[in-house]
Design an enzyme around this catalytic site. Structure first.
Site, short mmCIF file in Angstrom:
data_model
loop_
_atom_site.label_atom_id
_atom_site.label_comp_id
_atom_site.label_asym_id
_atom_site.label_seq_id
_atom_site.Cartn_x
_atom_site.Cartn_y
_atom_site.Cartn_z
N TRP A 82 30.78 41.87 37.93
CA TRP A 82 29.95 43.07 37.84
C TRP A 82 29.95 43.82 39.16
O TRP A 82 29.88 45.05 39.19
CB TRP A 82 28.52 42.72 37.42
CG TRP A 82 28.45 41.93 36.15
CD1 TRP A 82 27.77 40.76 35.95
CD2 TRP A 82 29.11 42.22 34.91
NE1 TRP A 82 27.96 40.31 34.67
CE2 TRP A 82 28.78 41.19 34.00
CE3 TRP A 82 29.95 43.24 34.47
CZ2 TRP A 82 29.25 41.16 32.70
CZ3 TRP A 82 30.43 43.21 33.16
CH2 TRP A 82 30.06 42.18 32.29
N ASP A 83 29.99 43.09 40.28
CA ASP A 83 30.09 43.74 41.58
C ASP A 83 31.35 44.61 41.67
O ASP A 83 31.29 45.77 42.09
CB ASP A 83 30.13 42.70 42.70
CG ASP A 83 28.75 42.25 43.13
OD1 ASP A 83 27.80 43.04 43.01
OD2 ASP A 83 28.61 41.10 43.60
N PHE A 84 32.49 44.03 41.32
CA PHE A 84 33.74 44.77 41.43
C PHE A 84 33.77 45.94 40.45
O PHE A 84 34.26 47.03 40.77
CB PHE A 84 34.93 43.86 41.21
CG PHE A 84 35.32 43.10 42.45
CD1 PHE A 84 35.91 43.76 43.52
CD2 PHE A 84 35.09 41.74 42.56
CE1 PHE A 84 36.26 43.08 44.68
CE2 PHE A 84 35.44 41.05 43.71
CZ PHE A 84 36.02 41.72 44.78
N GLY A 90 31.75 48.63 41.90
CA GLY A 90 32.49 49.31 42.95
C GLY A 90 33.47 50.32 42.40
O GLY A 90 33.59 51.45 42.92
#
Length: 409
Positions: A166-168, A171
């Site tokens: 989810w972070d990537f 981003g």
């Protein structure tokens, strides 16, 4: 000058973000040719020493997520430092006025105050939850139900994943927001204030996959299926030499190829009337996944990885070997066409690093090293804000800015 593999050359983005989501978005833009100026506190942000680290303690995490950027070390929590950050974020010129951050708290810059300085400013703010409360990949993943679908069928507790997906994805969503806002600015002259929340990204993803609709209609969450692929046939098999392979048959052609490679076409043809099944359909392959696995398993257990790979490749089966990250790195470095290479990273030495995954006419720009913390402080502040040597000296003496030597002490 911009070339096809550096389409954002000439664009300047000020990034004030830590950990994965914001910095990965900035890195994606830098890999497309933009000048990305990362702003950290003089002692470094909370991610500056984050694991994994090199033997000397330098963060491999930080240096890989900040490849190709420039670094300014500035105390933006102090009023004067905050003023300098705002000036950088709203600098004049068509290439400027783009700010990407995930700063929280009272000192963070908000779109409204940036827009007072520059009407067409673009501000993309990354946060955890849409109401501004904190969240990270692990908490967002837990809240959308993925850990309850992950792991062995007989395992009761939730199973977290180790990849901050989810972070990537957040981003990349932030980078998309920057590009969309640039298009809008070019067309209308207007700026944009954009917020992207990690939890919204996670919800959108599982919603777009139909997982929320499925759960709502079923009245319950999806149960675990171990390593079986949901809705089709795919599972892992052990080999005779102690390896494992993942094999899938998502289409009728892939199913025929798997049967041909393993010599089981007649077996499965005979089983279809017994189970009232048509194994050319995904739904029946999924329904009979345990039976199919049991029939195929001896074929894989009786052969080594090399023979299995040759036979599956020859039949054009969809498959892949399980590898640890050391093997993956070794093979990638040995492949002349890989985006992975070894670079000379200041503070680390030889470091394995990946280029951007977009290939322009078959090629990609090689990865560029990350800067030392504060390496570009003086040059950026003098060039873009017009600060004199005397003014820079005063800021250094006051501890409001630092260069690479000061930052590492």
């Amino acid at each position: 000058m911009s070339t096809p593999d550096t389409p954002l050359a000439g664009l300047r983005i000020v990034e004030c973000a830590t950990f994965v989501a914001g910095p990965s978005g900035g890195m994606a833009l830098a890999q497309l040719g933009a000048e990305v100026i990362r702003v950290d506190l003089p002692q470094g942000g909370g991610d500056h020493g984050r694991w994994p680290v090199a033997p000397n303690g330098t963060s491999l995490y930080w240096n890989n997520l900040n490849k190709g950027k420039r670094s300014v070390a500035l105390d933006f929590r102090a009023p004067e430092g905050r003023e300098l950050l705002a000036a950088l974020a709203t600098a004049d010129g068509p290439a400027n006025g783009i700010y990407l951050d995930n700063v929280a708290g009272r000192t963070r810059l908000r779109y409204e105050e940036l827009a007072e300085r520059r009407r067409d400013v673009i501000h993309v703010h990354v946060q955890g939850k849409p109401d501004g409360k904190p969240a990270v990949d692990y908490t967002a993943n837990a809240e959308v139900g993925v850990p309850d679908m992950t792991g062995p069928q007989d395992h009761a507790a939730p199973v977290n994943h180790v990849l901050p997906a989810w972070d990537f994805l957040t981003g990349m969503t932030a980078a998309t927001g920057v590009l969309a806002a640039l298009h809008r600015r070019a067309a209308t002259g207007e700026g944009s204030g954009i917020t992207v929340a990690l939890c919204d990204v996670a919800l959108a993803a599982v919603g777009n996959l139909g997982w929320l609709a499925e759960a709502r209609l079923a009245g319950r969450g999806r149960p675990r299926h171990g390593n079986h692929t949901f809705g089709s046939f795919g599972v892992d098999f052990p080999t005779a030499d102690g390896r494992r392979v993942m094999v899938l048959a998502l289409t009728p052609g892939q199913w025929d190829a798997l049967c041909a490679a393993t010599g089981t076409t007649e077996v499965f043809t005979a089983l279809e009337p017994v189970f009232d099944a048509d194994l050319s359909t995904e739904s029946d392959r999924y329904r009979l996944r345990d039976t199919i696995e049991a029939i195929l398993r001896p074929w894989f257990e009786g052969r080594g990885l090399t023979e299995i790979g040759e036979r599956l490749d020859r039949a054009r089966v969809l498959w892949g070997p399980y590898r640890d990250t050391h093997e993956a790195a070794t093979l990638a470095l040995a492949d002349p066409g890989s985006i992975v290479t070894e670079i000379d990273q200041p503070g680390v030495g030889a470091m394995v690093a990946a280029a951007g995954p977009l290939r322009w006419s078959g090629s990609t720009q090689p990865p560029r090293p990350a800067p030392l913390l504060g390496a570009d402080t003086d040059e950026v502040l003098s060039r873009y804000l017009g600060l004199s040597a005397a003014e820079l000296g005063r800021l250094h003496d006051a501890g409001l800015v630092s260069g690479p030597t000061e930052s590492q002490h």
